[in-house]
Design a protein around this motif. Structure first.
Motif, mmCIF file in Angstrom:
data_model
loop_
_atom_site.group_PDB
_atom_site.id
_atom_site.type_symbol
_atom_site.label_atom_id
_atom_site.label_comp_id
_atom_site.label_asym_id
_atom_site.label_seq_id
_atom_site.Cartn_x
_atom_site.Cartn_y
_atom_site.Cartn_z
ATOM 1 N N ARG A 223 0.835 -1.214 0.000
ATOM 2 C CA ARG A 223 0.000 0.000 0.000
ATOM 3 C C ARG A 223 0.868 1.260 0.000
ATOM 4 N N THR A 224 0.509 2.246 -0.841
ATOM 5 C CA THR A 224 1.186 3.550 -0.872
ATOM 6 C C THR A 224 0.219 4.710 -0.691
ATOM 7 N N CYS A 225 -1.071 4.430 -0.553
ATOM 8 C CA CYS A 225 -2.075 5.502 -0.504
ATOM 9 C C CYS A 225 -2.169 6.103 0.889
ATOM 10 N N SER A 226 -2.750 7.302 0.955
ATOM 11 C CA SER A 226 -2.951 7.982 2.227
ATOM 12 C C SER A 226 -4.088 7.334 3.003
ATOM 13 N N LYS B 28 -9.443 4.723 3.458
ATOM 14 C CA LYS B 28 -10.761 4.625 4.083
ATOM 15 C C LYS B 28 -11.877 4.767 3.050
ATOM 16 N N ASN B 29 -11.671 5.649 2.077
ATOM 17 C CA ASN B 29 -12.705 5.840 1.056
ATOM 18 C C ASN B 29 -12.865 4.584 0.208
ATOM 19 N N ALA B 30 -11.737 3.937 -0.123
ATOM 20 C CA ALA B 30 -11.816 2.703 -0.908
ATOM 21 C C ALA B 30 -12.509 1.603 -0.108
ATOM 22 N N ARG C 258 -14.272 -0.231 -3.692
ATOM 23 C CA ARG C 258 -13.527 -0.165 -4.951
ATOM 24 C C ARG C 258 -12.100 0.295 -4.668
ATOM 25 N N PRO C 259 -11.081 -0.438 -5.116
ATOM 26 C CA PRO C 259 -9.693 -0.009 -4.885
ATOM 27 C C PRO C 259 -9.324 1.152 -5.795
ATOM 28 N N CYS C 260 -8.181 1.744 -5.527
ATOM 29 C CA CYS C 260 -7.699 2.841 -6.371
ATOM 30 C C CYS C 260 -7.069 2.277 -7.641
ATOM 31 N N LEU C 261 -6.539 3.159 -8.485
ATOM 32 C CA LEU C 261 -5.980 2.738 -9.780
ATOM 33 C C LEU C 261 -4.855 1.729 -9.603
ATOM 34 N N LEU C 262 -3.984 1.929 -8.592
ATOM 35 C CA LEU C 262 -2.874 0.999 -8.395
ATOM 36 C C LEU C 262 -3.378 -0.407 -8.095
ATOM 37 N N GLY C 263 -4.514 -0.507 -7.428
ATOM 38 C CA GLY C 263 -5.088 -1.817 -7.162
ATOM 39 C C GLY C 263 -5.546 -2.509 -8.433
ATOM 40 N N TYR C 264 -6.042 -1.733 -9.407
ATOM 41 C CA TYR C 264 -6.513 -2.313 -10.666
ATOM 42 C C TYR C 264 -5.368 -2.737 -11.570
ATOM 43 N N SER D 137 -1.720 -4.540 -3.539
ATOM 44 C CA SER D 137 -2.447 -5.771 -3.233
ATOM 45 C C SER D 137 -3.862 -5.498 -2.746
ATOM 46 N N ALA D 138 -4.225 -4.208 -2.601
ATOM 47 C CA ALA D 138 -5.585 -3.766 -2.254
ATOM 48 C C ALA D 138 -6.098 -4.388 -0.963
ATOM 49 N N PRO D 139 -5.384 -4.194 0.141
ATOM 50 C CA PRO D 139 -5.937 -4.665 1.420
ATOM 51 C C PRO D 139 -7.181 -3.887 1.830
ATOM 52 N N CYS D 140 -7.401 -2.716 1.220
ATOM 53 C CA CYS D 140 -8.568 -1.889 1.551
ATOM 54 C C CYS D 140 -9.871 -2.597 1.214
ATOM 55 N N VAL D 141 -9.852 -3.474 0.192
ATOM 56 C CA VAL D 141 -11.062 -4.217 -0.194
ATOM 57 C C VAL D 141 -10.883 -5.699 0.114
#
Length: 691
Positions: A154-157, A162-164, A169-175, A180-184
């Motif tokens: 993860r590199t996002c703020s 939290k928004n993802a 829905r993950p951010c662009l890097l997740g797509y 690895s998109a732990p947010c979702v």
């Protein structure tokens, strides 16, 4: 100029043991800190014939007015205490390297549930793994971009994360596969932490394991005819090798070492440091300092070691430190480094082979850094000296004003009247000594009275404290407002000569304004009996310089360096005042009757707003209804009802775009927090009325 014999201790008073000593000036400020194996022998060397002292040492002992010392048990304790005092007192005659907080690091926040990779500057935080420092932030981002193919950490703020998680829905890097998109919940917290640990291991130099593992996986995929997977692994291997190529191997055997080189002349010294981890140069930094004390290369190395490792522990201190000269004695420094690392640290001079060759490279970097610094500073010093001389000549001063203080008044239609004080020393900003004031002597708008009050408070306080101790220590409650991060009411701990004091008077006081403001400042100084400080004002309209009791202004040429310096001083005071005034205004607009309820903190305020939906509904609630909120007792509910009953009704709020009167408040806001009062005018009008 003081006579050193006037404060020389008696021979029998000084102990013959290790310790740290401090020289203080007539204002009781610490001007030099040193350590010694034998305090008696070291201090005796300062009180010999002045003609035999080094010019800088002679200047120090004649500036000082007293000396004191602290006895310690060992030389290592002396080294630690010296470092602490230099950091605390900021003595003017000690070697001080430029602060390195601007150097960016690659940081992995292992102290979070989902570790994040990011660029960090400033003080190091507990639980965060740091790699670097790097010369530029873009170098970090290029490296991270390559490594995210293999280690999708993860590199996002926090906000994006939290928004993802909220939207699913993950951010662009997740797509695109670079997170690895732990947010979702594509990976668990444990799996993501394992990825972060592998990322840290790779950055720490343990690269061979991952390359061999990926190569084996690529071969297995090709044998099983999974060619797309094999191609992806091939690209991952290429990305890792490309990231490794950015830091070429310079030392064999996966060496961890720091190399320190020094380039110096009679006046200045430049220090360059290469950080080698796993045999590769992982970071570089450099400092330049004035040689304000008589120091050798070994002394400069010792100061650099203190600067580098004074706040570091564990692996941040490498196993090996290579230097051009060893401190004398070397054993206490080596023992100190070993204590900070927790294992043996080798401090030595490279004699042959790759390490000596790399040291020569570091030395060339130090020499180039010193040459570049001198080229830049020569022009800067000349310009500042000319500016100060022009000011002295234009204002008929006896000497160049080395310390200039500038004052400005700011308000909005007579509300939130504040003042600022900025300090320039030798033509440069001294931000640590900025000060800001609230005008409390009267209500309303009167710049002249405000200026008189501020000058009176500043110098009355200076005189009273100078008479008592020679510096400011305690102030009247509410006398002035500190900058963010400073202690209030002048309570700067104790009588120990720390920096950020206001014991030194300026040679020149500059006020933002014309003849009325200048006359007010001069009158304040006259009432206090101060006649050795020059006063002038700089009017904005024609950039005229006004002097007290002079009907005509002094007009400096538009190309004058002196005028340019005065303008910079005035503009900085204006900026500092406006910033403080806007802060106070924002706090006032966000004020709520709930702020006046004793013992009601932010948590219970938020609970009240959440329960009722808005301040308007809370205002109309009964005491029994307020008591229904969890955590609110009857006594507190009664205090809330009284506070709303006594509050002055707010002016109607309007939508400034449409002119529509807003009847209801937005849920969760406090009165005055989101709309402007009708009487406040437009934003353009308000900006034009700030002074």
């Amino acid at each position: 100029m003081a006579d050193p014999s006037s404060y020389r201790p008696k021979p029998g008073e000084i102990p013959d043991s290790p310790g740290v000593y401090k020289f203080r000036d007539e204002h009781h400020r610490v001007i030099y800190v040193g350590k010694a194996k034998s305090l008696r022998q070291r201090l005796a060397s300062y009180f010999q014939d002045l003609a035999g002292l080094h010019p800088r040492t002679r200047t120090m002992v004649t500036t000082a007015a007293s000396v004191e010392w602290t006895v310690v048990s060992t030389e290592v304790e002396a080294l630690q205490l010296e470092y602490s005092w230099i950091k605390e007192y900021d003595p003017r005659f000690n070697v001080k390297y430029r602060d390195d907080k601007s150097y960016p690091y690659l940081a992995v926040t292992m102290n979070e549930e989902f570790p994040r990779v990011q660029v960090m500057r400033g003080h190091k935080r507990k639980g965060v793994r740091y790699f670097g420092p790097y010369g530029h932030a873009w170098a970090i981002r290029d490296t991270v971009d390559l490594l995210l193919r293999v280690f999708p950490v993860r590199t996002c703020s926090a906000g994006v994360f939290k928004n993802a998680a909220r939207t699913g829905r993950p951010c662009l890097l997740g797509y695109i596969g670079k997170c690895s998109a732990p947010c979702v919940e594509r990976v668990s917290a444990e799996e993501h932490r394992e990825l972060a640990e592998e990322f840290c291991d790779f950055m720490a130099g343990r690269t061979g394991t991952y390359l061999r593992r990926l190569e084996r996986q690529m071969t297995d995929a090709a044998e099983e005819m999974e060619y797309e997977k094999a191609a992806r692994l091939r690209d991952d291997i290429g990305a890792l090798k490309k990231a490794m190529e950015k830091n070429a191997v310079v030392l064999a055997d996966a060496t961890d070492a720091d190399l320190i080189a020094v380039a110096e002349d009679e006046l200045e010294a430049a220090v360059q440091i290469f950080h080698v981890r796993g045999g590769r140069v992982r970071g570089q930094r450099g400092w330049v300092t004035d040689k304000v004390e008589a120091v050798t290369t070994a002394d400069l190395v010792e100061h650099a070691l203190q600067q580098l490792y004074g706040e570091e522990t564990g692996d941040s201190v490498p196993k090996e430190v290579l230097v051009p000269a060893l401190p004398d004695p070397v054993e206490p420094v080596q023992e100190w480094l070993t204590g900070r690392r927790g294992s043996i640290v080798s401090l030595r001079i490279p004699q042959r082979g790759d390490k000596k060759s790399l040291m020569e490279t570091v030395q060339r970097n130090a020499q180039q850094s010193l040459a570049l610094h001198k080229t830049k500073r020569a022009s800067d010093l000349t310009t500042r000296s000319r500016a100060l001389e022009e000011i002295a000549e234009a204002l008929d001063l006896d000497s160049a004003p080395l310390r200039i203080e500038c004052y400005d008044i700011s308000h909005l239609q007579g509300d939130d009247v504040v003042a600022s004080m900025v300090v320039f020393e030798d033509g440069l900003q001294r931000k640590s000594e900025y000060r800001r004031f609230q005008i409390k002597g009267f209500e309303g708008q009167d710049d002249v009275r405000s200026m008189h009050e501020v000058i009176t408070r500043r110098f009355k306080r200076y005189l009273s404290e100078k008479e008592r101790t020679g510096e400011w220590v305690d102030g009247e409650p509410g006398d002035s407002e500190p900058r963010d991060g400073e202690l209030k009411n002048g309570e700067l701990k104790d009588d120990e000569g720390r920096p950020k004091r206001f014991a030194y008077p300026p040679q020149l006081v500059v006020v933002d304004g014309g003849q009325p403001q200048v006359a007010a400042a001069k009158r304040a100084l006259d009432e206090l009996g101060i006649d050795d400080i020059a006063v002038c004002g700089l009017a904005k309209r024609l950039e005229e310089v006004w002097l007290p009791d002079d009907g005509d202004p002094v007009v400096l040429p538009r190309t004058s360096e002196g005028l340019y310096l005065l303008q910079r001083v005035r503009d900085e005071a204006h900026r500092f005042a406006i910033t403080y005034q806007r802060t106070k205004r924002a706090k006032r607009f966000r004020a709520s009757p709930l702020d006046d309820v004793p013992g009601l903190g932010e948590t219970r305020k938020q609970a009240l707003i959440k329960y009722f939906g808005s301040v308007k509904k809370l205002r109309s609630a009964t005491i029994d209804q307020i008591c229904e909120v969890p955590g609110i007792g009857r006594k507190t509910a009664e205090a809330i009802a009284v506070a709303f009953a006594q509050a002055v009704p707010a002016a109607p709020a309007v939508n400034t775009a449409t002119g529509e009167i807003m009847e209801d408040e937005e849920p969760g806001t406090t009165a005055g927090s989101s709309q402007e009062p009708v009487s406040a005018g437009t934003s353009d009008e308000r900006r034009g009325q700030e002074t």
